[in-house]
Write a protein that holds these residues in place. Structure first.
Motif, PDB file in Angstrom:
ATOM      1  N   ASN A 157       0.796  -1.376  -0.100  1.00 17.46           N
ATOM      2  CA  ASN A 157      -0.048  -0.135   0.052  1.00 17.46           C
ATOM      3  C   ASN A 157       0.874   1.216  -0.068  1.00 17.46           C
ATOM      4  OD1 ASN A 157      -2.307  -1.258  -0.215  1.00 17.46           O
ATOM      5  ND2 ASN A 157      -2.854  -1.328   2.082  1.00 17.46           N
ATOM      6  N   ILE A 158       1.984   1.250   0.502  1.00 19.90           N
ATOM      7  CA  ILE A 158       2.737   2.323   0.397  1.00 19.90           C
ATOM      8  C   ILE A 158       3.358   2.916  -0.917  1.00 19.90           C
ATOM      9  CG2 ILE A 158       5.207   1.168   0.499  1.00 19.90           C
ATOM     10  CD1 ILE A 158       6.149   3.431   2.697  1.00 19.90           C
ATOM     11  N   MET A 159       3.032   2.098  -1.797  1.00 24.43           N
ATOM     12  CA  MET A 159       3.387   2.394  -3.236  1.00 24.43           C
ATOM     13  C   MET A 159       2.117   2.599  -4.056  1.00 24.43           C
ATOM     14  SD  MET A 159       6.638   2.093  -3.590  1.00 24.43           S
ATOM     15  CE  MET A 159       8.080   1.281  -3.207  1.00 24.43           C
ATOM     16  N   THR A 160       0.915   2.165  -3.459  1.00 25.56           N
ATOM     17  CA  THR A 160      -0.352   2.047  -4.372  1.00 25.56           C
ATOM     18  C   THR A 160      -1.412   3.139  -3.848  1.00 25.56           C
ATOM     19  OG1 THR A 160      -1.295   0.504  -3.337  1.00 25.56           O
ATOM     20  CG2 THR A 160       0.188   0.110  -5.293  1.00 25.56           C
ATOM     21  N   LYS A 161      -1.257   3.577  -2.711  1.00 27.87           N
ATOM     22  CA  LYS A 161      -2.267   4.450  -1.957  1.00 27.87           C
ATOM     23  C   LYS A 161      -1.663   5.611  -1.232  1.00 27.87           C
ATOM     24  CE  LYS A 161      -5.139   0.442  -1.406  1.00 27.87           C
ATOM     25  NZ  LYS A 161      -6.139  -0.433  -0.474  1.00 27.87           N
ATOM     26  N   VAL A 162      -2.555   6.262  -1.226  1.00 25.33           N
ATOM     27  CA  VAL A 162      -2.456   7.454  -0.286  1.00 25.33           C
ATOM     28  C   VAL A 162      -2.581   7.220   1.248  1.00 25.33           C
ATOM     29  CG1 VAL A 162      -2.929   9.944   0.396  1.00 25.33           C
ATOM     30  CG2 VAL A 162      -2.942   9.200  -2.041  1.00 25.33           C
ATOM     31  N   LEU A 163      -1.593   7.275   1.895  1.00 23.88           N
ATOM     32  CA  LEU A 163      -1.719   6.913   3.345  1.00 23.88           C
ATOM     33  C   LEU A 163      -1.886   7.687   4.379  1.00 23.88           C
ATOM     34  CD1 LEU A 163       0.653   3.732   3.169  1.00 23.88           C
ATOM     35  CD2 LEU A 163      -1.751   3.614   3.038  1.00 23.88           C
ATOM     36  N   SER A 164      -2.292   7.671   5.497  1.00 26.10           N
ATOM     37  CA  SER A 164      -2.022   8.587   6.673  1.00 26.10           C
ATOM     38  C   SER A 164      -0.770   8.659   7.273  1.00 26.10           C
ATOM     39  CB  SER A 164      -3.070   8.112   7.954  1.00 26.10           C
ATOM     40  OG  SER A 164      -2.815   6.900   8.390  1.00 26.10           O
ATOM     41  N   TYR A 165      -0.203   9.708   7.907  1.00 22.56           N
ATOM     42  CA  TYR A 165       1.191   9.680   8.165  1.00 22.56           C
ATOM     43  C   TYR A 165       1.452   8.347   9.219  1.00 22.56           C
ATOM     44  CZ  TYR A 165       5.451  10.875  10.064  1.00 22.56           C
ATOM     45  OH  TYR A 165       6.868  10.871  10.563  1.00 22.56           O
ATOM     46  N   PRO A 166       0.619   7.882  10.229  1.00 20.12           N
ATOM     47  CA  PRO A 166       1.009   6.922  10.760  1.00 20.12           C
ATOM     48  C   PRO A 166       1.001   5.678  10.204  1.00 20.12           C
ATOM     49  CG  PRO A 166      -0.953   8.022  11.963  1.00 20.12           C
ATOM     50  CD  PRO A 166      -0.700   8.472  10.698  1.00 20.12           C
ATOM     51  N   ALA A 167       0.255   5.287   9.206  1.00 18.05           N
ATOM     52  CA  ALA A 167       0.390   4.085   8.396  1.00 18.05           C
ATOM     53  C   ALA A 167       1.511   4.335   7.339  1.00 18.05           C
ATOM     54  CB  ALA A 167      -0.979   3.962   7.423  1.00 18.05           C
ATOM     55  N   PHE A 168       1.768   5.638   6.915  1.00 24.17           N
ATOM     56  CA  PHE A 168       3.067   5.557   6.120  1.00 24.17           C
ATOM     57  C   PHE A 168       4.190   5.465   6.819  1.00 24.17           C
ATOM     58  CE2 PHE A 168       6.291   8.298   4.495  1.00 24.17           C
ATOM     59  CZ  PHE A 168       6.356   7.907   3.307  1.00 24.17           C
ATOM     60  N   SER A 169       4.397   5.916   8.009  1.00 27.20           N
ATOM     61  CA  SER A 169       5.434   5.892   8.878  1.00 27.20           C
ATOM     62  C   SER A 169       5.647   4.247   9.380  1.00 27.20           C
ATOM     63  CB  SER A 169       5.256   6.654  10.090  1.00 27.20           C
ATOM     64  OG  SER A 169       6.536   6.431  10.898  1.00 27.20           O
ATOM     65  N   ARG A 170       4.584   3.636   9.679  1.00 28.41           N
ATOM     66  CA  ARG A 170       4.858   2.171   9.828  1.00 28.41           C
ATOM     67  C   ARG A 170       5.366   1.349   8.583  1.00 28.41           C
ATOM     68  NH1 ARG A 170      -0.217   1.185  11.180  1.00 28.41           N
ATOM     69  NH2 ARG A 170      -0.700   0.456   9.208  1.00 28.41           N
ATOM     70  N   HIS A 171       4.768   1.669   7.493  1.00 30.82           N
ATOM     71  CA  HIS A 171       5.139   0.800   6.351  1.00 30.82           C
ATOM     72  C   HIS A 171       6.708   1.073   6.074  1.00 30.82           C
ATOM     73  CE1 HIS A 171       1.528  -1.087   5.620  1.00 30.82           C
ATOM     74  NE2 HIS A 171       0.692  -0.090   5.170  1.00 30.82           N
ATOM     75  N   ARG A 172       6.865   2.726   6.103  1.00 34.96           N
ATOM     76  CA  ARG A 172       8.303   3.147   5.743  1.00 34.96           C
ATOM     77  C   ARG A 172       9.291   2.128   6.587  1.00 34.96           C
ATOM     78  NH1 ARG A 172       9.650   8.910   7.108  1.00 34.96           N
ATOM     79  NH2 ARG A 172       9.282   7.991   9.137  1.00 34.96           N
ATOM     80  N   SER A 173       8.929   2.212   8.016  1.00 36.04           N
ATOM     81  CA  SER A 173       9.868   1.477   8.951  1.00 36.04           C
ATOM     82  C   SER A 173      10.002  -0.087   8.563  1.00 36.04           C
ATOM     83  CB  SER A 173       9.430   1.642  10.388  1.00 36.04           C
ATOM     84  OG  SER A 173       8.189   0.903  10.538  1.00 36.04           O
ATOM     85  N   GLN A 174       8.979  -0.553   8.157  1.00 34.93           N
ATOM     86  CA  GLN A 174       9.106  -1.858   7.447  1.00 34.93           C
ATOM     87  C   GLN A 174       9.746  -1.963   6.273  1.00 34.93           C
ATOM     88  OE1 GLN A 174       4.967  -2.974   7.344  1.00 34.93           O
ATOM     89  NE2 GLN A 174       4.926  -3.930   9.285  1.00 34.93           N
ATOM     90  N   CYS A 175       9.933  -1.280   5.405  1.00 37.95           N
ATOM     91  CA  CYS A 175      10.821  -1.238   4.313  1.00 37.95           C
ATOM     92  C   CYS A 175      11.944  -1.122   4.567  1.00 37.95           C
ATOM     93  CB  CYS A 175      10.009  -0.237   3.172  1.00 37.95           C
ATOM     94  SG  CYS A 175       8.362  -0.611   2.485  1.00 37.95           S
ATOM     95  N   THR A 176      12.452  -0.186   5.486  1.00 39.65           N
ATOM     96  CA  THR A 176      13.767   0.016   5.716  1.00 39.65           C
ATOM     97  C   THR A 176      14.439  -0.548   7.063  1.00 39.65           C
ATOM     98  OG1 THR A 176      13.151   1.971   7.006  1.00 39.65           O
ATOM     99  CG2 THR A 176      13.540   2.286   4.593  1.00 39.65           C
ATOM    100  N   SER A 177      13.789  -1.531   7.363  1.00 40.43           N
ATOM    101  CA  SER A 177      14.107  -2.128   8.680  1.00 40.43           C
ATOM    102  C   SER A 177      15.560  -2.895   8.563  1.00 40.43           C
ATOM    103  CB  SER A 177      13.036  -3.291   9.166  1.00 40.43           C
ATOM    104  OG  SER A 177      12.904  -4.419   8.355  1.00 40.43           O
TER     105      SER A 177
END
Length: 96
Positions: free
Chosen positions: A62-82
């Motif tokens: 969803n980080i690549m396909t949807k507009v996310l709220s900041y908390p969701a974006f932040s959570r996905h970003r940390s999963q991608c860059t862990s």
């Protein structure tokens, strides 16, 4: 050339997609699927790939396909860059 020891797991938030991929029965809605898409069914049957349901909030794509709220974006970003080690980040994108 890589030998796979276990099925490749795809996480999907669309239950209809999972059912169509793992179920070999056909209906009025599925009989016109293009032949090239039937290979997924055979790979599921041969235990090469597998699908698991993941709710929409847990879908990392969803980080690549949807507009996310900041908390969701932040959570996905940390999963991608862990697994990444990012150093010397300056400017508006600096992680705190």
């Amino acid at each position: 050339g890589i030998e796979i020891q276990e099925p490749v797991l795809f996480r999907e938030d669309n239950e209809a997609c999972i059912q169509m991929s793992t179920n070999f029965t056909t209906s009025k809605r599925t009989k016109h699927i293009d032949v090239k898409h039937h290979v997924i069914r055979y790979w599921c049957k041969d235990n090469i790939i597998d699908f698991a349901y993941t709710n929409t909030d847990g879908q990392l794509a969803n980080i690549m396909t949807k507009v996310l709220s900041y908390p969701a974006f932040s959570r996905h970003r940390s999963q991608c860059t862990s697994d990444l080690e990012i150093k010397d980040v300056t400017g508006p994108f600096k992680q705190t």
